[in-house]
Scaffold this motif. Structure first.
Motif, PDB file in Angstrom:
ATOM      1  N   ALA A   1       0.830  -1.200   0.000  1.00 56.52           N
ATOM      2  CA  ALA A   1       0.000   0.000   0.000  1.00 56.52           C
ATOM      3  C   ALA A   1       0.869   1.257   0.000  1.00 56.52           C
ATOM      4  N   GLU A   2       0.242   2.398  -0.272  1.00 54.81           N
ATOM      5  CA  GLU A   2       0.975   3.666  -0.232  1.00 54.81           C
ATOM      6  C   GLU A   2       1.578   3.908   1.140  1.00 54.81           C
ATOM      7  N   THR A   3       0.990   3.303   2.165  1.00 58.37           N
ATOM      8  CA  THR A   3       1.509   3.412   3.520  1.00 58.37           C
ATOM      9  C   THR A   3       2.548   2.337   3.841  1.00 58.37           C
ATOM     10  N   LEU A   4       2.952   1.580   2.839  1.00 57.54           N
ATOM     11  CA  LEU A   4       4.049   0.600   2.898  1.00 57.54           C
ATOM     12  C   LEU A   4       3.688  -0.728   3.551  1.00 57.54           C
ATOM     13  N   TYR A   5       2.452  -0.902   4.012  1.00 55.76           N
ATOM     14  CA  TYR A   5       2.049  -2.212   4.525  1.00 55.76           C
ATOM     15  C   TYR A   5       1.767  -3.136   3.343  1.00 55.76           C
ATOM     16  N   THR A   6       2.225  -4.376   3.444  1.00 56.02           N
ATOM     17  CA  THR A   6       2.127  -5.281   2.301  1.00 56.02           C
ATOM     18  C   THR A   6       1.301  -6.515   2.609  1.00 56.02           C
ATOM     19  N   ALA A   7       0.610  -6.984   1.596  1.00 52.22           N
ATOM     20  CA  ALA A   7      -0.017  -8.304   1.641  1.00 52.22           C
ATOM     21  C   ALA A   7       1.003  -9.342   1.180  1.00 52.22           C
ATOM     22  N   ASP A   8       0.696 -10.608   1.412  1.00 49.88           N
ATOM     23  CA  ASP A   8       1.548 -11.722   0.973  1.00 49.88           C
ATOM     24  C   ASP A   8       0.631 -12.924   0.785  1.00 49.88           C
ATOM     25  N   VAL A   9       0.226 -13.155  -0.453  1.00 49.65           N
ATOM     26  CA  VAL A   9      -0.798 -14.166  -0.756  1.00 49.65           C
ATOM     27  C   VAL A   9      -0.277 -15.094  -1.848  1.00 49.65           C
ATOM     28  N   THR A  10      -0.575 -16.371  -1.733  1.00 52.87           N
ATOM     29  CA  THR A  10      -0.246 -17.324  -2.793  1.00 52.87           C
ATOM     30  C   THR A  10      -1.490 -18.111  -3.172  1.00 52.87           C
ATOM     31  N   ARG A  11      -1.689 -18.240  -4.476  1.00 53.35           N
ATOM     32  CA  ARG A  11      -2.697 -19.153  -5.012  1.00 53.35           C
ATOM     33  C   ARG A  11      -2.036 -20.006  -6.084  1.00 53.35           C
ATOM     34  N   THR A  12      -2.442 -21.262  -6.149  1.00 54.44           N
ATOM     35  CA  THR A  12      -1.951 -22.177  -7.167  1.00 54.44           C
ATOM     36  C   THR A  12      -3.117 -22.480  -8.100  1.00 54.44           C
ATOM     37  N   LEU A  13      -2.958 -22.118  -9.353  1.00 55.75           N
ATOM     38  CA  LEU A  13      -4.067 -22.103 -10.311  1.00 55.75           C
ATOM     39  C   LEU A  13      -3.840 -23.105 -11.443  1.00 55.75           C
ATOM     40  N   PRO A  14      -4.870 -23.847 -11.849  1.00 62.23           N
ATOM     41  CA  PRO A  14      -4.736 -24.721 -13.021  1.00 62.23           C
ATOM     42  C   PRO A  14      -4.851 -23.875 -14.293  1.00 62.23           C
ATOM     43  N   ILE A  15      -3.822 -23.896 -15.113  1.00 63.11           N
ATOM     44  CA  ILE A  15      -3.800 -23.070 -16.322  1.00 63.11           C
ATOM     45  C   ILE A  15      -4.999 -23.389 -17.216  1.00 63.11           C
ATOM     46  N   SER A  16      -5.350 -24.653 -17.313  1.00 66.78           N
ATOM     47  CA  SER A  16      -6.437 -25.078 -18.205  1.00 66.78           C
ATOM     48  C   SER A  16      -7.814 -24.755 -17.654  1.00 66.78           C
ATOM     49  N   GLY A  17      -7.883 -24.410 -16.359  1.00 66.69           N
ATOM     50  CA  GLY A  17      -9.171 -24.222 -15.709  1.00 66.69           C
ATOM     51  C   GLY A  17      -9.643 -25.437 -14.945  1.00 66.69           C
ATOM     52  N   ARG A  18      -8.939 -26.562 -15.092  1.00 65.11           N
ATOM     53  CA  ARG A  18      -9.303 -27.782 -14.389  1.00 65.11           C
ATOM     54  C   ARG A  18      -8.048 -28.443 -13.830  1.00 65.11           C
ATOM     55  N   PHE A  19      -8.125 -28.884 -12.568  1.00 71.36           N
ATOM     56  CA  PHE A  19      -7.038 -29.665 -11.995  1.00 71.36           C
ATOM     57  C   PHE A  19      -7.061 -31.078 -12.577  1.00 71.36           C
ATOM     58  N   THR A  20      -5.895 -31.616 -12.863  1.00 73.66           N
ATOM     59  CA  THR A  20      -5.823 -33.043 -13.154  1.00 73.66           C
ATOM     60  C   THR A  20      -6.026 -33.790 -11.834  1.00 73.66           C
ATOM     61  N   PRO A  21      -6.332 -35.101 -11.881  1.00 66.58           N
ATOM     62  CA  PRO A  21      -6.514 -35.842 -10.629  1.00 66.58           C
ATOM     63  C   PRO A  21      -5.303 -35.739  -9.701  1.00 66.58           C
ATOM     64  N   GLU A  22      -4.103 -35.809 -10.262  1.00 65.15           N
ATOM     65  CA  GLU A  22      -2.888 -35.725  -9.440  1.00 65.15           C
ATOM     66  C   GLU A  22      -2.745 -34.329  -8.830  1.00 65.15           C
ATOM     67  N   GLN A  23      -2.983 -33.298  -9.651  1.00 62.63           N
ATOM     68  CA  GLN A  23      -2.900 -31.933  -9.148  1.00 62.63           C
ATOM     69  C   GLN A  23      -3.911 -31.691  -8.031  1.00 62.63           C
ATOM     70  N   ARG A  24      -5.116 -32.162  -8.223  1.00 59.61           N
ATOM     71  CA  ARG A  24      -6.159 -31.961  -7.215  1.00 59.61           C
ATOM     72  C   ARG A  24      -5.811 -32.692  -5.922  1.00 59.61           C
ATOM     73  N   ALA A  25      -5.279 -33.897  -6.025  1.00 54.48           N
ATOM     74  CA  ALA A  25      -4.931 -34.655  -4.818  1.00 54.48           C
ATOM     75  C   ALA A  25      -3.904 -33.890  -3.978  1.00 54.48           C
ATOM     76  N   VAL A  26      -2.888 -33.330  -4.633  1.00 57.55           N
ATOM     77  CA  VAL A  26      -1.863 -32.573  -3.910  1.00 57.55           C
ATOM     78  C   VAL A  26      -2.461 -31.273  -3.379  1.00 57.55           C
TER      79      VAL A  26
END
Length: 477
Positions: free
Chosen positions: A292-317
């Motif tokens: 932010a302009e006040t220097l406070y920061t977020a720190d977020v991670t998301r893991t996204l399936p490029i195709s729009g769908r997880f494979t069975p292995e990806q979903r299990a993990v």
């Protein structure tokens, strides 16, 4: 403290006639009062808290200077964290001095003056001249804005030498090399000063929490931008650029180098090269935060399936990492020790790795003398968050890593699993997968609030999020 104006090797000399011409004929700028910085009373309260910790000692906190990126091209300036925390000031070169006075301290902010356009430096000084970099706030208006007595920076050397000679002092080191060289070293005392400053920031006040919420909201918009751009993105660098645009539009900058890791790049924890071409059926691990302009920061991670769908292995993990995060959330309670969320998450990960056929025995892997799960998880799930992405780093272990969670603390919860391409202990179908899910949480009086809860996290929600962007792109084509 006299300095020659900063010049470049290709600058032409300025004749005396030009100097006289350039410093005359300017309108007198209007003398308008400056509005106090928002939260000025909070900054004063923080200085008072620091004062109480070190009675009868001179305390020196610099903000630092611009740093060279290459030759005379500079990085964008970012104020020193502790200096900003105590003042709210964003300009470079300043130094805050708290000198003993009565039962506490008198604060003085040493800053660059604004000499105006009757002084030739306004156009001859590349580093500080108004024509080159814009006007400084100046001594009087700095005092008005930040509610602190001010003096020109040129007076600091003499004042500081007298103060240090007459009594005990402490300096926040490794911020201003010139000050480090000028002020006698006292390693233990100065290290304790840095520790105290870090520990003051462990508990966030309401102003800080508000700014962290704003940083998280802007980060959510950045993730939405990336999801919309994902169908046409060909390289990781595209993802980085899309997110970083949001950081500059809605904030000061990114809070740290954006990690846009596709496929096996996600198995490198701090992958910031972001130079790989993205594959269609891969995962994208996006670890990013708006500052932010006040220097406070977020720190977020998301893991996204490029195709729009997880494979069975990806979903299990993915589902295993999500379950570990939920266990960690449940352990984020005031009174629990800081490492309890990590222990809860590792318990889930270890048993899940056993179920996937990767660990032979979760119980054996969890033993303190073994910790075999770290081959696939590598990092603890939490760190403090605030003005720094890894906030309060100088705090004592007993107050932080081995301390207790308290209401007002803000931290990350970020379990992950990373299966390297060449790891023969992992079934081939999982190799090259990296999954991390990271959220920012506020410890409350009764438990925990997930500040980033609005960013899709459950696998079905993530698929719908990414899939809707792909569908929208397809309908336009």
């Amino acid at each position: 403290m006299s300095e020659q104006p900063a010049r470049a090797s290709h600058d032409a000399a300025n004749p005396e006639n030009l100097l006289r011409f350039m410093t005359t004929g300017w309108a007198t700028p209007p003398r308008t009062p400056v509005a106090p910085v928002e939260g000025v009373e909070r900054f004063a309260a923080r200085r008072a808290a620091l004062s109480r910790l070190f009675p009868n000692e001179t305390l020196v906190v610099p903000t630092g200077h611009e740093k060279a990126r290459a030759n005379d091209a500079m990085y964008r300036f970012r104020p020193g964290t502790d200096f900003y925390y105590l003042t709210g000031n964003l300009e470079p070169d300043g130094v805050l001095v708290l000198a003993p006075a009565g039962d506490g301290h008198a604060a003085t902010l040493y800053c660059e003056p604004n000499p105006g356009k009757t002084d030739a430096t306004f156009f001859t000084d590349r580093a500080k001249g108004e024509l080159w970099v814009g006007p400084r706030l100046g001594v009087e208006q700095t005092a008005e804005r930040y509610g602190i007595a001010t003096k020109p920076l040129a007076e600091m050397d003499g004042d500081l030498a007298a103060a240090c000679a007459s009594g005990s002092f402490r300096l926040l080191r490794r911020v201003d090399p010139a000050l480090d060289a000028a002020v006698p070293a006292q390693d233990e005392r100065d290290a304790a000063f840095a520790t105290a400053l870090s520990e003051l920031r462990l508990i966030k006040d309401e102003l800080e929490v508000r700014e962290l919420r704003r940083a998280v909201e802007a980060t959510h918009r950045g993730f939405d931008d990336v999801v919309r751009a994902l169908p046409g993105a060909q390289t990781e660098r595209t993802i980085e650029g899309v997110f970083n645009l949001r950081a500059r539009v809605d904030g000061n900058d990114v809070g740290y180098s954006t990690i846009a890791a596709s496929g096996p790049d996600a198995c490198t924890l701090h992958w910031t090269r972001n130079d790989r071409r993205i594959g269609e059926n891969e995962l994208l691990l996006l670890d990013a935060g708006v500052e932010a302009e006040t220097l406070y920061t977020a720190d977020v991670t998301r893991t996204l399936p490029i195709s729009g769908r997880f494979t069975p292995e990806q979903r299990a993990v993915y589902e295993l990492v999500l379950a570990a995060q939920e266990a960690a959330f449940a352990a984020c309670k005031p009174g629990n020790d800081f490492l309890e969320p990590n222990r809860a998450a590792m318990e889930v990960l270890a048993h899940g790795l056993e179920s996937l056929g990767i660990l032979s025995s979760a119980a054996d892997a969890l033993r303190d003398e073994n910790q075999f799960y770290k081959r696939y998880s590598l990092h603890n799930v939490s760190h403090m968050l605030g003005l720094d992405v890894h906030d309060c780093a100088a705090a004592r272990a007993e107050a932080y890593k081995f301390g207790r969670l308290e209401a007002g603390m803000v931290l990350t919860v970020e379990p992950g699993l990373y299966f390297q391409l060449d790891d023969l202990t992992v079934p081939a179908r999982y190799r090259g997968l990296g999954v991390r899910i990271e959220d920012d949480v506020l410890i409350t009086e009764s438990g925990v609030e997930v500040l980033s809860a609005a960013i899709p996290r459950a696998p079905d929600e993530v698929e719908a999020w990414v899939g809707s962007a792909r569908n929208a792109t397809a309908s336009r084509s």
